[in-house]
Design a protein around this motif. Structure first.
Motif, mmCIF file in Angstrom:
data_model
loop_
_atom_site.group_PDB
_atom_site.id
_atom_site.type_symbol
_atom_site.label_atom_id
_atom_site.label_comp_id
_atom_site.label_asym_id
_atom_site.label_seq_id
_atom_site.Cartn_x
_atom_site.Cartn_y
_atom_site.Cartn_z
ATOM 1 N N LYS A 1 0.843 -0.966 -0.254
ATOM 2 C CA LYS A 1 0.203 -0.524 0.108
ATOM 3 C C LYS A 1 0.355 1.490 0.131
ATOM 4 N N ASN B 1 3.691 1.581 -11.894
ATOM 5 C CA ASN B 1 2.147 2.764 -12.386
ATOM 6 C C ASN B 1 2.766 3.044 -13.073
ATOM 7 N N ASP C 1 -1.665 5.275 -13.216
ATOM 8 C CA ASP C 1 -2.345 3.459 -13.313
ATOM 9 C C ASP C 1 -0.942 2.125 -13.635
ATOM 10 N N VAL D 1 -6.611 -8.259 -2.669
ATOM 11 C CA VAL D 1 -6.859 -6.980 -2.005
ATOM 12 C C VAL D 1 -4.826 -6.161 -2.150
ATOM 13 N N SER E 1 -9.775 -2.810 -9.253
ATOM 14 C CA SER E 1 -10.961 -2.142 -8.953
ATOM 15 C C SER E 1 -10.058 -2.511 -6.839
ATOM 16 N N VAL E 2 -9.569 -3.292 -6.476
ATOM 17 C CA VAL E 2 -9.317 -3.601 -5.388
ATOM 18 C C VAL E 2 -7.601 -3.042 -4.714
ATOM 19 N N LEU E 3 -7.336 -2.422 -5.855
ATOM 20 C CA LEU E 3 -6.413 -1.383 -5.917
ATOM 21 C C LEU E 3 -6.313 0.280 -5.585
ATOM 22 N N LYS E 4 -5.879 0.019 -4.507
ATOM 23 C CA LYS E 4 -6.582 1.461 -3.923
ATOM 24 C C LYS E 4 -5.517 2.266 -4.186
ATOM 25 N N GLY E 5 -5.044 3.453 -4.740
ATOM 26 C CA GLY E 5 -3.734 3.934 -4.865
ATOM 27 C C GLY E 5 -2.753 3.536 -5.448
#
Lengths: 409, 409
Positions: free
Chosen positions: B209, B250, B255, B285, B360-364
């Motif tokens: 994260k 990313n 992205d 997650v 979509s589970v990849l926040k940030g």
């Protein structure tokens, strides 16, 4: 803020002086150990108040290749310096790339000088001065090496009486002093307002000789740190990176782990092939011309696949790329490399033949570089990254982005 | 000094307690940044008074692969755990290796227990307990996960009332606390003399994260450091390493940079092939099952060379190895890997197909691992290396030498 452009990249020009340091052969472990032992308090402060991270160098992880990338801001495919030596495809001769005519683009040093900065480029080795320093003196800048600081003249080096300004006599090239001198010279020029855009590039004599914990190199790093402190105190934004890392390359008995690629290949495929060791330079005491990357040139290109398979099956060989693959993956110039590019492991070097290398110069074991395991190097900057720079740092930042970082913080 | 033997390696057994920590996903930059910011004073002391260096992990640079190597002391070719998932060549089914029956050798944990040590193996993820903890409880040791610490029972886990002994309730698995709990639990057991040979293995939820500078992870590392301090104060020799590094993956827009290998290959070569993402586990997650290494299985092995060439020509793909080459170069087990093993770059991940991964589970943004650029990890030991260990460290030391180092200093 004003900007300048070099090789299609735009660099901001901050009002304060900028000092970029390339600490030759500075694997990140050297910094971690020196900081842990309290030997680099100024660098520790930079990491605390600014930024410290890892950046990817250019391959081969050699000095000229990466210094060329740092002063041009582009990979070897563009600037053309893919080693110290290459086999000229037109003449069949091994050529040392010891002049600026081998470089295929200008440097950001001359571009910064054109934009009005007082540029100083100081190296330890004379060879780097001649390969990368062209055009700076003509634009009012200063370029000299600690190796030949006593030869510096106004018309050729942009500075007269360099040793008086620095306050120290010429150091011995095979010494840690040759590198410390480079940073002290830069500090003197910054302190005296003679330069405000500095590139200070050291030599890895010490790193070839000593691992991170050796008392000699801890003392060396303490002196490097003191000079960094002078640059900081002179108001410079300081950014420190390395051209390549450094690893021990010995077996359990302490003898160099060498694969003699030309001997190996000639035994199996005959004599119609040549191996070039592009680490070779006039300073052989460092490494005996043994590094972790060599070029293989084949008279018969049809042999390429068989030779590649054979080489890759050797223990200690980690990558074998064709010329096309090396252009693509390692960003190298096709006419400056071999038909095959061969890389070896963390503790292994590749050479030509036993006769070609004088291992007796290697006192106390071999430490060297050139391959994938010396590709990642530290970057430490004295100011925190802007949000834009953070995005760059979160991608695949390169050591040759160092001037961009230093000018943008 | 007495010794014990596991998988043909002999380990000394020092009189003092030994605590080995595997800090999941701990790229060296995390430690450098946390130390620079003053968040890890105890680890900084370890680096000052003991040793800090870089060691090479096993590939793929995944959690189960490297934890298996650490507790067996051998590479994946020997222990057989080459990912979380593999394609069973006999049944053609994708199998999750979630039990000890997939491992092909014993662990040094049971060997140390047989030699009379009070062994404790504490993990964050329950899956690691089940895969690697077999045989320890039967020998009087303790094995539990912070994820299911509330289920720990004397007969199955070697401990009753674990939460009371530790003094804290069960943490949430998707949290930094899940990892801090592991070290605090180890410290409690060492302080109370219940264990004297500890393996403490955390989870990389935080590292997936957050980058090294995020306030959240600096706070996390401060708590990790406090727990390390308790282990040191309890008299333990502490050795900290990681299973793998961690890199942002990313593009400039933030992205994920993904190459969907199965989609790409089926479009070109048809449907008679499958891609396995061996990073896949029940904890999606973290990474959406996207890492920097995948396996390609071909129905028609004759396609191997064409598929390999095509894949290697893709931007972002850094290595493509045949099964035989992967056995040789990556030390993998031939029947647990694909016909081709595919690695991607520092900022690139490889996946199966867009449908297979829930981004979509990849926040940030995505941070992940699995490839060559997450292979090198730190090793920090609370005591200085002996001359013998220095020679090991000057070669090509591995993260799965960590118990050897910890027992030998």
């Amino acid at each position: 803020m004003s900007t300048f452009k070099a090789n299609a990249r735009v660099y901001p020009l901050p009002p304060n002086p900028v000092a970029v340091i390339c600490l030759d052969g500075c694997a990140d472990e050297y910094l971690s150990t020196a900081i842990a032992r309290g030997k680099m308090p100024r660098l520790a402060s930079m990491a605390r108040d600014g930024w410290r991270g890892m950046v990817r160098g250019a391959l081969p992880s050699f000095t000229n290749v990466n210094n060329s990338s740092i002063v041009t801001g582009v990979p070897p495919r563009v600037h053309g310096i893919c080693g110290n030596f290459f086999l000229n495809p037109e003449t069949g001769e091994e050529v040392m790339m010891n002049g600026p005519e081998f470089r295929r683009c200008g440097t950001l040093l001359t571009a910064a000088a054109d934009a009005g900065r007082k540029v100083a480029f100081i190296t330890a080795k004379e060879k780097l001065r001649t390969v990368l320093g062209d055009g700076v003196v003509e634009r009012g800048g200063i370029v000299f090496s600690s190796e030949k600081v006593d030869e510096a003249k106004k018309e050729t080096h942009g500075i007269e009486n360099a040793m008086e300004i620095i306050g120290k006599p010429r150091p011995e090239i095979y010494s840690g002093d040759a590198s410390i001198y480079v940073l002290e010279a830069g500090a003197a020029l910054a302190e005296q307002g003679v330069a405000d855009f500095l590139y200070l590039s050291t030599t890895d004599f010490m790193q070839h000789k000593f691992g991170p914990e050796a008392p000699e190199i801890l003392d060396f790093h303490a002196k490097i740190d003191a000079a960094i402190g002078r640059l900081l105190d002179a108001g410079c934004t300081v950014a420190l990176t390395a051209d390549h890392g450094m690893n021990a390359k010995n077996d359990a008995a302490g003898d160099p782990k060498v694969i003699f690629v030309e001997s190996l290949l000639r035994e199996k495929f005959g004599n119609a092939l040549r191996v070039i060791c592009p680490i070779t330079d006039p300073y052989v005491v460092h490494h005996g011309a043994l590094g972790s990357l060599v070029m293989v040139h084949l008279d018969d290109p049809a042999l390429s696949s068989a030779v590649a398979d054979f080489l890759f099956s050797q223990k200690g060989i980690t990558e074998v790329l064709t010329r096309e693959q090396a252009v693509d993956k390692l960003e190298l110039a096709p006419d400056r490399i071999g038909d095959l590019v061969v890389l070896s492991g963390r503790d292994v070097v590749v050479g030509k033949s036993p006769e070609h290398h004088d291992l007796s110069v290697l006192k106390g074991g071999l430490r060297s570089h050139g391959g994938r395991y010396e590709e990642m190097v530290p970057l430490v900057i004295s100011k925190p990254l802007t949000p834009d720079l953070k995005r760059v740092a979160e991608g695949d930042p390169r050591n040759f982005d160092v001037f961009f970082f230093a000018c943008s913080v």
